[in-house]
Design an enzyme around this catalytic site. Structure first.
Site, mmCIF file in Angstrom:
data_model
loop_
_atom_site.group_PDB
_atom_site.id
_atom_site.type_symbol
_atom_site.label_atom_id
_atom_site.label_comp_id
_atom_site.label_asym_id
_atom_site.label_seq_id
_atom_site.Cartn_x
_atom_site.Cartn_y
_atom_site.Cartn_z
ATOM 1 C CD1 TRP A 124 -2.821 1.655 0.632
ATOM 2 C CD2 TRP A 124 -1.302 2.541 2.013
ATOM 3 N NE1 TRP A 124 -3.194 2.955 0.891
ATOM 4 C CE2 TRP A 124 -2.279 3.529 1.735
ATOM 5 C CE3 TRP A 124 -0.232 2.874 2.846
ATOM 6 C CZ2 TRP A 124 -2.223 4.809 2.280
ATOM 7 C CZ3 TRP A 124 -0.165 4.154 3.386
ATOM 8 C CH2 TRP A 124 -1.165 5.105 3.106
ATOM 9 C CD GLU A 173 -4.439 -1.755 2.043
ATOM 10 O OE1 GLU A 173 -5.178 -1.166 2.864
ATOM 11 O OE2 GLU A 173 -3.359 -2.283 2.380
ATOM 12 C CE LYS A 178 -6.743 5.630 2.952
ATOM 13 N NZ LYS A 178 -5.694 5.891 3.951
ATOM 14 C CG ASP A 186 -8.455 -1.178 4.550
ATOM 15 O OD1 ASP A 186 -9.466 -0.660 5.057
ATOM 16 O OD2 ASP A 186 -7.365 -1.269 5.130
ATOM 17 C CG HIS A 210 -8.557 1.621 2.046
ATOM 18 N ND1 HIS A 210 -7.285 1.205 1.694
ATOM 19 C CD2 HIS A 210 -8.442 2.128 3.298
ATOM 20 C CE1 HIS A 210 -6.451 1.449 2.690
ATOM 21 N NE2 HIS A 210 -7.133 2.000 3.674
ATOM 22 C CG HIS A 219 -5.569 -4.859 5.471
ATOM 23 N ND1 HIS A 219 -4.597 -3.904 5.310
ATOM 24 C CD2 HIS A 219 -4.916 -6.036 5.607
ATOM 25 C CE1 HIS A 219 -3.404 -4.477 5.329
ATOM 26 N NE2 HIS A 219 -3.576 -5.777 5.503
ATOM 27 C CG ASP A 263 -9.129 4.362 5.797
ATOM 28 O OD1 ASP A 263 -9.533 3.377 6.442
ATOM 29 O OD2 ASP A 263 -7.956 4.503 5.430
ATOM 30 C CG ASP A 275 -7.688 2.642 9.673
ATOM 31 O OD1 ASP A 275 -8.012 1.614 9.077
ATOM 32 O OD2 ASP A 275 -7.014 3.545 9.146
ATOM 33 C CG ASP A 293 -5.108 -1.490 8.594
ATOM 34 O OD1 ASP A 293 -4.544 -0.951 9.560
ATOM 35 O OD2 ASP A 293 -5.013 -1.077 7.432
#
Length: 412
Positions: A178, A219, A221, A252, A255, A279, A287, A289, A319
């Site tokens: 990423w 990955e 995004k 992810d 993302h 993820h 995003d 997390d 993640d």
């Protein structure tokens, strides 16, 4: 009759073999991310860059490898089963002064030894952030060839390390790329950076390794801090690159656009690809997390993996990073919730529901899915914890609080 036996009977009534579900779940290794324990700082940098930020200053952050390993071991003690640990390249353990383009397997030997002691596997990620050469939010697509070459060498070195992990541990290591590359405002040239990224990736993946040891993922995004208007490594870019080059396109859960859900993407990805990588985090408006909760979308992601026969084809990693709460509790809540979601999917009569759908008995599908929600899922989860020597819900947090008082709070 115990509560678990009663639960088994209720699930058996809808055609679900509970013990088979428990046995299947025990075999699933989830990759727990090391960076939750120290707020993504790693051991080769003092700051973050590249659209990554942690918020909060809860006491007890791991400050060195010894503390981080101790915290990881503590977290694993509350999580049923044996799993994996996901490392970033910035977590090398060495007294040698070495930049990221020169890292070698020997700089991660301590993690291999740790993994062998714990009976876990390792996954890996090159770290394209938190470095002076990433200050422009451009790495593999940087217009300066020298900067690109530095990061290409880092990517190559990381794949070599991942291959070493696989060889040493006898467990396939996922190496995931990423990058933070993009622009804050609307760019004048979208194609050029993507052409440079493609060229850089071609170079990184030019070396072939045995897939038994290492599997490669890329990955995408939507955006990040400082790159709100244009992300070079978008989902469309990576999905096409992965398809053309036989790689995994890692999804992810944070993302994508707020109205997109990853659960809807899984069947398409598994239909056209041998493997899938995830993820799992929890976005809140963006995003961000957050620690994953036992949400409807998490359950749908896990259930979709079961429905698509994708459990043995999917690399599942977490993640998230929250510096505002106890970091060990964050790990444990996230890992246990991922396992709960997988169990929920395994306890669903998916074949029977599919048959109802295919014969247009759609009311039956609706009723069946809704009635699942009130079945005694918690009693089955408790039994899974018992069978794997892990504490039940309500039994582990007080021990975390004691560790916090005796160990974490004394770090500050």
């Amino acid at each position: 009759m115990s509560r678990f036996e009663e639960a088994k009977e209720k699930y058996a009534a809808i055609g679900v073999d509970v013990q088979k579900a428990l046995d299947t779940l025990k075999k699933i290794r989830i990759s727990m991310h090391c960076w939750q324990g120290d707020d993504v700082l790693g051991f080769d940098s003092d700051s973050l860059s590249g659209g990554i930020a942690t918020t909060g200053n809860y006491p007890g952050r791991a400050r060195n490898p010894e503390e981080l390993m101790a915290d990881i071991k503590k977290a694993y003690s509350y999580i049923p089963g044996k799993h994996k640990l996901n490392l970033h390249a910035s977590y090398r353990i060495t007294d040698e002064k070495v930049d990221r383009d020169k890292i070698e397997p020997k700089h991660f030997q301590a993690w291999v030894d740790f993994a062998k002691e714990e009976g876990i596997g390792l996954d890996f990620n090159p770290t394209f952030f938190g470095h002076p050469k990433a200050a422009d939010n451009m790495t593999l697509s940087h217009p300066d060839k020298a900067v690109r070459e530095f990061w290409v060498e880092h990517g190559k070195a990381s794949r070599k390390i991942a291959n070493y992990f696989g060889e040493q541990l006898g467990m396939t290591c996922l190496d995931n790329v990423w990058i933070p590359d993009g622009t804050k405002d609307v760019p004048a040239d979208r194609l050029g950076p993507r052409m440079r990224l493609k060229e850089s990736l071609d170079d990184i993946f030019s070396v072939k390794y045995d897939e038994k040891n290492v599997k490669d993922a890329i990955e995408g995004k939507v955006f990040g801090l400082g790159v709100e208007s244009y992300t070079v490594g978008s989902h469309e870019f990576y999905m096409n690159y992965a398809a053309q080059n036989g790689l995994m396109c890692l999804l992810d859960t944070g993302h994508y656009h707020p109205t997109e859900v990853v659960s809807d993407k899984i069947s398409s990805m598994l239909l056209f690809n041998k493997n899938l990588a995830l993820h799992v985090s929890r976005p809140v408006r963006w995003d961000s997390d957050h620690v994953i909760k036992f949400t409807d979308e998490l359950k749908e992601i896990a259930t979709e993996l079961v429905r698509c026969n994708g459990l043995d084809r999917t690399f599942i990693a977490l993640d998230f990073f929250d510096a505002s709460i106890n970091r060990i509790a964050a790990w444990v809540v996230g890992m246990r919730n991922m396992q709960k979601a997988l169990l929920y999917g395994l306890l669903s009569p998916n074949a029977a529901l599919k048959e109802k759908q295919d014969t247009f008995q759609l009311t039956d599908v609706l009723v069946g899915l809704e009635e699942l929600k009130t079945l005694p899922f918690g009693d089955v989860w408790d039994e899974f914890c018992r069978q794997n020597g892990a504490p039940l819900d309500g039994e582990w947090f007080q021990d975390v609080k004691k560790y916090e008082k005796d160990v974490l709070f004394k770090r500050n």
